[in-house]
Scaffold this motif. Structure first.
Motif, PDB file in Angstrom:
ATOM      1  N   ARG A 125     -16.114-120.771  22.999  1.00 39.33           N
ATOM      2  CA  ARG A 125     -17.352-121.085  23.711  1.00 39.33           C
ATOM      3  C   ARG A 125     -18.209-119.834  23.930  1.00 39.33           C
ATOM      4  O   ARG A 125     -19.433-119.899  23.880  1.00 39.33           O
ATOM      5  CB  ARG A 125     -17.015-121.719  25.061  1.00 39.33           C
ATOM      6  N   MET A 126     -17.556-118.695  24.165  1.00 43.25           N
ATOM      7  CA  MET A 126     -18.319-117.450  24.329  1.00 43.25           C
ATOM      8  C   MET A 126     -19.031-117.090  23.031  1.00 43.25           C
ATOM      9  O   MET A 126     -20.184-116.650  23.050  1.00 43.25           O
ATOM     10  CB  MET A 126     -17.371-116.313  24.748  1.00 43.25           C
ATOM     11  N   ARG A 127     -18.353-117.299  21.897  1.00 39.44           N
ATOM     12  CA  ARG A 127     -18.996-117.002  20.603  1.00 39.44           C
ATOM     13  C   ARG A 127     -20.229-117.869  20.417  1.00 39.44           C
ATOM     14  O   ARG A 127     -21.303-117.375  20.069  1.00 39.44           O
ATOM     15  CB  ARG A 127     -18.013-117.239  19.456  1.00 39.44           C
ATOM     16  N   LEU A 128     -20.082-119.174  20.678  1.00 43.82           N
ATOM     17  CA  LEU A 128     -21.212-120.083  20.493  1.00 43.82           C
ATOM     18  C   LEU A 128     -22.320-119.807  21.516  1.00 43.82           C
ATOM     19  O   LEU A 128     -23.503-119.936  21.189  1.00 43.82           O
ATOM     20  CB  LEU A 128     -20.743-121.538  20.598  1.00 43.82           C
ATOM     21  N   THR A 129     -21.931-119.446  22.739  1.00 42.82           N
ATOM     22  CA  THR A 129     -22.939-119.139  23.768  1.00 42.82           C
ATOM     23  C   THR A 129     -23.766-117.930  23.367  1.00 42.82           C
ATOM     24  O   THR A 129     -24.994-117.946  23.440  1.00 42.82           O
ATOM     25  CB  THR A 129     -22.245-118.869  25.125  1.00 42.82           C
ATOM     26  N   MET A 130     -23.081-116.882  22.943  1.00 42.10           N
ATOM     27  CA  MET A 130     -23.824-115.674  22.557  1.00 42.10           C
ATOM     28  C   MET A 130     -24.637-115.916  21.296  1.00 42.10           C
ATOM     29  O   MET A 130     -25.734-115.378  21.138  1.00 42.10           O
ATOM     30  CB  MET A 130     -22.850-114.506  22.378  1.00 42.10           C
ATOM     31  N   SER A 131     -24.105-116.744  20.407  1.00 39.87           N
ATOM     32  CA  SER A 131     -24.816-117.042  19.166  1.00 39.87           C
ATOM     33  C   SER A 131     -26.042-117.914  19.416  1.00 39.87           C
ATOM     34  O   SER A 131     -27.130-117.612  18.933  1.00 39.87           O
ATOM     35  CB  SER A 131     -23.840-117.721  18.203  1.00 39.87           C
ATOM     36  N   ASP A 132     -25.877-119.001  20.189  1.00 37.95           N
ATOM     37  CA  ASP A 132     -26.956-119.984  20.366  1.00 37.95           C
ATOM     38  C   ASP A 132     -27.849-119.682  21.564  1.00 37.95           C
ATOM     39  O   ASP A 132     -29.072-119.681  21.453  1.00 37.95           O
ATOM     40  CB  ASP A 132     -26.367-121.388  20.520  1.00 37.95           C
ATOM     41  N   VAL A 133     -27.233-119.446  22.715  1.00 37.26           N
ATOM     42  CA  VAL A 133     -28.029-119.263  23.933  1.00 37.26           C
ATOM     43  C   VAL A 133     -28.732-117.908  23.916  1.00 37.26           C
ATOM     44  O   VAL A 133     -29.906-117.796  24.270  1.00 37.26           O
ATOM     45  CB  VAL A 133     -27.145-119.410  25.195  1.00 37.26           C
ATOM     46  N   LEU A 134     -28.029-116.872  23.495  1.00 34.46           N
ATOM     47  CA  LEU A 134     -28.624-115.537  23.486  1.00 34.46           C
ATOM     48  C   LEU A 134     -29.240-115.170  22.133  1.00 34.46           C
ATOM     49  O   LEU A 134     -29.651-114.018  21.932  1.00 34.46           O
ATOM     50  CB  LEU A 134     -27.565-114.493  23.878  1.00 34.46           C
ATOM     51  N   ASN A 135     -29.303-116.132  21.216  1.00 38.97           N
ATOM     52  CA  ASN A 135     -29.935-115.912  19.896  1.00 38.97           C
ATOM     53  C   ASN A 135     -29.340-114.719  19.141  1.00 38.97           C
ATOM     54  O   ASN A 135     -30.068-113.848  18.648  1.00 38.97           O
ATOM     55  CB  ASN A 135     -31.443-115.703  20.053  1.00 38.97           C
ATOM     56  N   LEU A 136     -28.020-114.665  19.063  1.00 37.99           N
ATOM     57  CA  LEU A 136     -27.366-113.560  18.351  1.00 37.99           C
ATOM     58  C   LEU A 136     -26.669-114.059  17.086  1.00 37.99           C
ATOM     59  O   LEU A 136     -25.582-113.596  16.735  1.00 37.99           O
ATOM     60  CB  LEU A 136     -26.351-112.865  19.277  1.00 37.99           C
ATOM     61  N   ARG A 137     -27.312-115.015  16.396  1.00 38.50           N
ATOM     62  CA  ARG A 137     -26.673-115.608  15.216  1.00 38.50           C
ATOM     63  C   ARG A 137     -26.405-114.574  14.123  1.00 38.50           C
ATOM     64  O   ARG A 137     -25.445-114.697  13.371  1.00 38.50           O
ATOM     65  CB  ARG A 137     -27.561-116.729  14.651  1.00 38.50           C
TER      66      ARG A 137
END
Lengths: 136, 118
Positions: free
Chosen positions: B78-90
């Motif tokens: 969930r942290m990976r997806l949060t940082m990727s999607d919510v914080l735009n770090l794809r």
């Protein structure tokens, strides 16, 4: 034979604001729910520190308990509890609803799909609380 | 016809899903007692010897192993997806995956080590 151009236009991708989750309450709720994972990781690490103190000596465990009693730690843990409750409620509402629909092929009322989870949660909470208090 | 590359996604989702249930069922009562009620003195803490005896029970060790390991992997995904999607770090997806799942593996190793030595 038609002649096709080599030109390939780039797909349109609208620019998203860095703060898109502040646009609507449900976006913010989604972001907060996902942010609960940071507190899950925090509390797991904290439990490892507790186990390490427990395995070292009674003095080290007393130091750990004193640290846990500081106002900063109490506030952080209160915030963690709020995030855990958000995670639990959203998880119990969403997952059984999707799973029941997959199994039965039709939607079921939330009380039927999520209700058993809340009962199990209550039971698990009571049993663990009794263990923590030394009653069991 | 060559076989396609297998995805790790089902395994990661399995750990995420089961860990999500463990986190939802058990973490609130853990943080309530060990993070709030015992440290604040609202409820009398069981003390060193009683806590040690509880943790040394084989079933308690098994429970703590399952709880911590699954919660580590749940949090990692969930942290990976949060940082990727919510914080735009794809664009940092590979680095994030390495850090998050690597952290979960390190957490699992520490869990096993501490539960065996406590």
């Amino acid at each position: 034979m038609p002649q096709y151009t080599q030109y390939q236009p780039k797909a349109y991708r609208p620019r998203m604001s860095a703060y898109w989750y502040l646009d609507q309450w449900r976006y913010l709720r989604y972001a907060l729910r996902e942010a609960s994972s940071f507190f899950v990781a925090y509390f797991c690490v904290l439990t490892l520190v507790q186990l390490a103190a427990l395995g070292t000596s009674a003095t080290r465990y007393a130091q750990f308990e004193a640290c846990m009693g500081s106002p900063v730690m109490i506030i952080i843990n209160a915030i963690a509890l709020a995030f855990f409750l958000l995670h639990a409620i959203t998880w119990f509402n969403l997952v059984p609803r999707v799973a029941m629909r997959q199994m039965l092929g039709r939607p079921t009322p939330d009380a039927i799909s999520s209700g058993p989870n809340y009962l199990l949660w209550f039971g698990a909470t009571v049993i663990l609380a009794l263990f923590f208090l030394g009653v069991l | 016809m060559s076989a396609g590359k297998r995805s790790n996604e089902p395994l990661v989702w399995l750990l995420f899903g089961v860990g999500g249930f463990f986190a939802a069922f058990f973490l609130p009562v853990h943080v309530l007692f060990y993070g709030l009620l015992f440290p604040s003195g609202l409820v009398h803490a069981p003390g060193y010897q009683a806590t040690l005896a509880l943790v040394r029970h084989p079933l308690a060790r098994l429970y703590l192993f399952a709880l911590l390991t699954l919660c580590f992997f749940h949090a990692a995904h969930r942290m990976r997806l949060t940082m990727s999607d919510v914080l735009n770090l794809r664009h940092l997806n590979t680095v994030l995956a390495f850090l998050c799942y690597g952290g979960a593996i390190v957490g699992t190793v520490f869990t096993v080590w501490l539960l065996m030595t406590v």
